[in-house]
Design an enzyme around this catalytic site. Structure first.
Site: not given
Length: 481
Positions: A80, A236
């Site tokens: 993000h 991730d």
């Protein structure tokens, strides 16, 4: 030999893995977060690159022969974040991170401009996502916005420095609010709603596909062979799923890192934005996943250790285990950075209740472990409301090292938790697996299997009733801001 690189919030980690999936070496370099104003969370992308350079030079020093045999590298990273570049690839401002909460007003504006945004992206517009950050920059830093030529996610900025390629993968890009998640393609409507042209977006590849080749000069500096392939990689959490073997529908894991994640693989795009569940593409083709996300998990343990003067998190965990024998009387809300699932409230704050003169540091510490567990219970309920079945749950991340925390989590959730070999390696191991897939073309289902099971932690039946009652109190304690 394969190399996994994980750009986390607190560190850059490199991991060398051989053809038998044995970890040969690793090196990491710490990072810091800047918070210049309330709700802000930023990092300098150049600091990421400097940390990666140091980690690679240390890895070469410790394992020169193995580094020289690397065939491919994979990237994973914090999701993000907004890295803004001008036409000469210069960084225009510090990267705005995943846990930045400044763009709440811009979220409302984005959904107003694109009323069907939740159907396109599968997600609520939240301040943590990338698109609202660009609206914020457009409104508050117009001189910077006017110079933006490319917007990259954190790991993809490293890719640019590594290879010169403007590319991203599906899993990380799904967290921008610019992706049509079902179609696995950029949504022209969502991009235009933030005042950007499609040319500002990187190209898209699957996480297991080739996505660039390492620059010759870097290969020489770091002791790598020429022609090292760079895989598409993953955000991730999707990378952690690949590493823990969570790609089949119904398989899931809990990540106890800086933030907390409850991740479940799904065969199709199955959104539930009403309860702030994230619905994203997986890192391998033909798979999607859902996530319930807590903005503060292990970071809460770090915080309480610091403010109570404990020698370390490990020391506090030992103290909790020695001094507390079951569910505590102190309640903790872990909203130190606001919260996503299920509240979508960047202004939510943490809370201790039930304090008395008899309250000890260990009681506060146990309340933190339990509060994070109750937050995961919120996430599990939100996934269930979306019709998602969770068949198995593994545990990864730094918090996986604590058996006590595992027992608390299993008892609150009412589910056995599986701990697998290398579970603390997290996304870097998944990135190394994606690197291998990018050069071998193997079927991901044959490679991305769960590592060996080390132990299973079962719910403590003596704690279940007490935790059920405490969970009701936990739910009642939150007040919308």
């Amino acid at each position: 030999m394969y190399l996994g690189i994980d750009l986390g919030t607190s560190a850059v980690k490199t991991l060398l893995v051989d053809g038998d999936e044995r970890v040969i070496g690793e090196a990491s370099e710490a990072l810091t977060v800047q918070r210049p104003q309330p709700l802000w969370s930023e990092q300098d992308p150049n600091a990421w690159w400097a940390a990666l350079d140091r980690a690679m030079r240390r890895l070469r020093q410790d394992h020169p022969q193995e580094v020289a045999a690397v065939k491919a590298l994979g990237l994973s990273g914090q999701m993000h974040g907004a890295v803004l570049l001008d036409g000469q690839d210069r960084v225009l401002r510090p990267a705005i991170l995943w846990n930045d909460g400044r763009s709440g007003a811009e979220c409302a504006l984005l959904e107003e401009r694109v009323p069907e945004s939740r159907q396109i992206t599968g997600n609520l517009a939240m301040p943590g996502f990338t698109a609202p950050k660009l609206l914020w920059v457009q409104r508050h830093e117009p001189e910077i916005f006017a110079q933006v030529a490319k917007v990259l996610l954190p790991k993809d900025y490293l890719r640019l420095r590594l290879s010169g390629a403007y590319l991203s993968d599906m899993s990380d890009s799904a967290g921008t609010l610019w992706l049509d998640v079902a179609a696995r393609a950029w949504s022209a409507e969502m991009v235009a709603a933030t005042g950007l042209p499609l040319s500002a977006m990187p190209g898209l590849v699957e996480g297991s596909a080739p996505a660039g080749v390492l620059r010759t000069e870097l290969a020489q500096d770091w002791g790598l062979p020429p022609g090292v392939v760079i895989a598409g990689g993953a955000g991730d959490n999707a990378a952690g799923a690949v590493g823990i073997g969570c790609i089949e529908p119904g398989s899931g894991f809990i990540s106890l890192g800086t933030s907390g994640v409850l991740f479940v693989a799904t065969p199709d795009f199955a959104p539930n934005p009403a309860q702030a569940v994230h619905s994203f593409c997986h890192a391998v083709p033909g798979r999607w996943h859902q996530m319930a996300v807590m903005l503060s998990a292990a970071s809460c343990l770090t915080w309480v250790s610091r403010v109570t003067g404990a020698a370390s998190e490990a020391a506090l965990l030992a103290e909790i285990e020695a001094e507390t024998q079951g569910p505590g009387s102190v309640l903790f809300l872990p909203y130190l950075s606001g919260e996503r699932t299920p509240h979508n409230d960047p202004h939510a704050t943490g809370l201790f209740s039930g304090l008395t003169h008899a309250t000890r540091r260990s009681d506060l510490g146990r309340a933190v472990l339990e509060g994070v567990g109750f937050s995961f219970a919120d996430g599990l309920a939100a996934l269930a409301a979306a019709g998602t079945e969770v068949n198995s749950l593994s545990v990864i991340g730094g918090g996986a090292r604590s058996p006590l925390w595992g027992e608390i989590l299993a008892s609150i959730l009412g589910k056995p938790l599986e701990y697998r070999s290398g579970g603390d390696l997290g996304p870097a191991f998944g990135a190394a697996r994606l690197a291998r897939l990018a050069v071998t073309g193997e079927d991901p289902r044959g490679l991305c299997l769960p590592p060996p099971l080390e132990r299973t932690i079962l719910p403590n039946p003596a704690w279940r009733e007490a935790y059920a009652a405490r969970y009701a109190e936990y739910r009642a304690a939150y007040r919308p801001t």
